[in-house]
Design a protein around this motif. Sequence first.
Motif, PDB file in Angstrom:
ATOM      1  N   ASN A  81       0.834  -1.206   0.000  1.00 41.70           N
ATOM      2  CA  ASN A  81       0.000   0.000   0.000  1.00 41.70           C
ATOM      3  C   ASN A  81       0.864   1.249   0.000  1.00 41.70           C
ATOM      4  N   ALA A  82       1.960   1.240   0.749  1.00 38.79           N
ATOM      5  CA  ALA A  82       2.876   2.383   0.767  1.00 38.79           C
ATOM      6  C   ALA A  82       3.521   2.571  -0.601  1.00 38.79           C
ATOM      7  N   VAL A  83       3.936   1.478  -1.234  1.00 36.34           N
ATOM      8  CA  VAL A  83       4.543   1.569  -2.571  1.00 36.34           C
ATOM      9  C   VAL A  83       3.536   2.122  -3.576  1.00 36.34           C
ATOM     10  N   SER A 120       1.652   6.687  -6.807  1.00 38.91           N
ATOM     11  CA  SER A 120       0.558   7.571  -7.235  1.00 38.91           C
ATOM     12  C   SER A 120       0.941   9.044  -7.162  1.00 38.91           C
ATOM     13  N   VAL A 121       1.974   9.371  -6.405  1.00 39.92           N
ATOM     14  CA  VAL A 121       2.406  10.759  -6.255  1.00 39.92           C
ATOM     15  C   VAL A 121       3.124  11.257  -7.508  1.00 39.92           C
ATOM     16  N   PHE A 122       3.863  10.386  -8.169  1.00 39.65           N
ATOM     17  CA  PHE A 122       4.648  10.789  -9.332  1.00 39.65           C
ATOM     18  C   PHE A 122       3.768  10.918 -10.563  1.00 39.65           C
ATOM     19  N   ASP A 123       4.034  11.960 -11.348  1.00 40.23           N
ATOM     20  CA  ASP A 123       3.216  12.233 -12.526  1.00 40.23           C
ATOM     21  C   ASP A 123       3.577  11.347 -13.717  1.00 40.23           C
ATOM     22  N   GLY A 124       4.802  10.899 -13.806  1.00 42.60           N
ATOM     23  CA  GLY A 124       5.251  10.130 -14.961  1.00 42.60           C
ATOM     24  C   GLY A 124       4.749   8.696 -14.984  1.00 42.60           C
ATOM     25  N   SER A 176      -5.607   1.632 -10.773  1.00 40.51           N
ATOM     26  CA  SER A 176      -6.951   1.670 -10.202  1.00 40.51           C
ATOM     27  C   SER A 176      -6.918   1.203  -8.744  1.00 40.51           C
ATOM     28  N   VAL A 177      -7.871   1.677  -7.984  1.00 42.62           N
ATOM     29  CA  VAL A 177      -7.975   1.308  -6.575  1.00 42.62           C
ATOM     30  C   VAL A 177      -8.265  -0.187  -6.448  1.00 42.62           C
ATOM     31  N   ARG A 178      -9.085  -0.706  -7.334  1.00 46.28           N
ATOM     32  CA  ARG A 178      -9.424  -2.131  -7.293  1.00 46.28           C
ATOM     33  C   ARG A 178      -8.176  -2.991  -7.510  1.00 46.28           C
ATOM     34  N   PHE A 179      -7.357  -2.595  -8.471  1.00 45.97           N
ATOM     35  CA  PHE A 179      -6.141  -3.351  -8.758  1.00 45.97           C
ATOM     36  C   PHE A 179      -5.170  -3.302  -7.586  1.00 45.97           C
ATOM     37  N   THR A 180      -4.922  -2.105  -7.055  1.00 47.11           N
ATOM     38  CA  THR A 180      -3.962  -1.987  -5.955  1.00 47.11           C
ATOM     39  C   THR A 180      -4.459  -2.692  -4.701  1.00 47.11           C
ATOM     40  N   SER A 181      -5.750  -2.613  -4.429  1.00 45.73           N
ATOM     41  CA  SER A 181      -6.307  -3.304  -3.263  1.00 45.73           C
ATOM     42  C   SER A 181      -6.172  -4.812  -3.416  1.00 45.73           C
ATOM     43  N   THR A 182      -6.545  -5.289  -4.588  1.00 45.01           N
ATOM     44  CA  THR A 182      -6.476  -6.726  -4.846  1.00 45.01           C
ATOM     45  C   THR A 182      -5.044  -7.234  -4.746  1.00 45.01           C
ATOM     46  N   MET A 183      -4.129  -6.523  -5.341  1.00 41.80           N
ATOM     47  CA  MET A 183      -2.734  -6.965  -5.328  1.00 41.80           C
ATOM     48  C   MET A 183      -2.151  -6.973  -3.920  1.00 41.80           C
ATOM     49  N   SER A 184      -2.435  -5.958  -3.128  1.00 41.77           N
ATOM     50  CA  SER A 184      -1.856  -5.918  -1.787  1.00 41.77           C
ATOM     51  C   SER A 184      -2.470  -6.990  -0.892  1.00 41.77           C
ATOM     52  N   ILE A 185      -3.780  -7.160  -0.947  1.00 37.94           N
ATOM     53  CA  ILE A 185      -4.424  -8.174  -0.105  1.00 37.94           C
ATOM     54  C   ILE A 185      -4.013  -9.571  -0.542  1.00 37.94           C
TER      55      ILE A 185
END
Length: 165
Positions: free
Chosen positions: A49-51, A56-60, A65-74
Amino acid sequence: MVANVFVILFFAMVGLVLFLQKDDEYDERQTAIMDRGGRYGLLTVLLLNAVFYILSVFDGIPELSVRFTSTMSIWSGILVATLYAIWNHAYFSLKSKKTSGFAFLMIVTGIVNVVISVIDHLGLWGRGPEIVEGIKFGIVGFSCLCMGATIILRNHLDNAKEGDD
């Protein structure tokens, strides 16, 4: 749609196995290892989640998606906890002598899911590439392959160790 059915069936199978198992078949060492694996899994979730937040902070970097990041971390946290428990002989009760059948089932399930993932990515079903469906199958397939391979490797190393004695 098909991926959702497979994921639901997978969780139903895991839930049934966990429901039918008795907790008293695990000794204190196994319970402590499963607790430690759960902590490692939680740490994995927090780190991912931290990664994802930092990315998400960097523009480049394209936005995930939230669904992808949530799924991957869990899913990664669950996989880390499971593999840690399997590797340290805590995932199966002491009464379970034959784990090769479960490992074989995990390998076959993993291979089927990876093949379906590739078919979805290439769009070979005739309706074009379905990246999200392919990713779902890929995650499940990779996880099943990891679990099955870990069980087989652990059994092989244990048998080699017993042969040396």
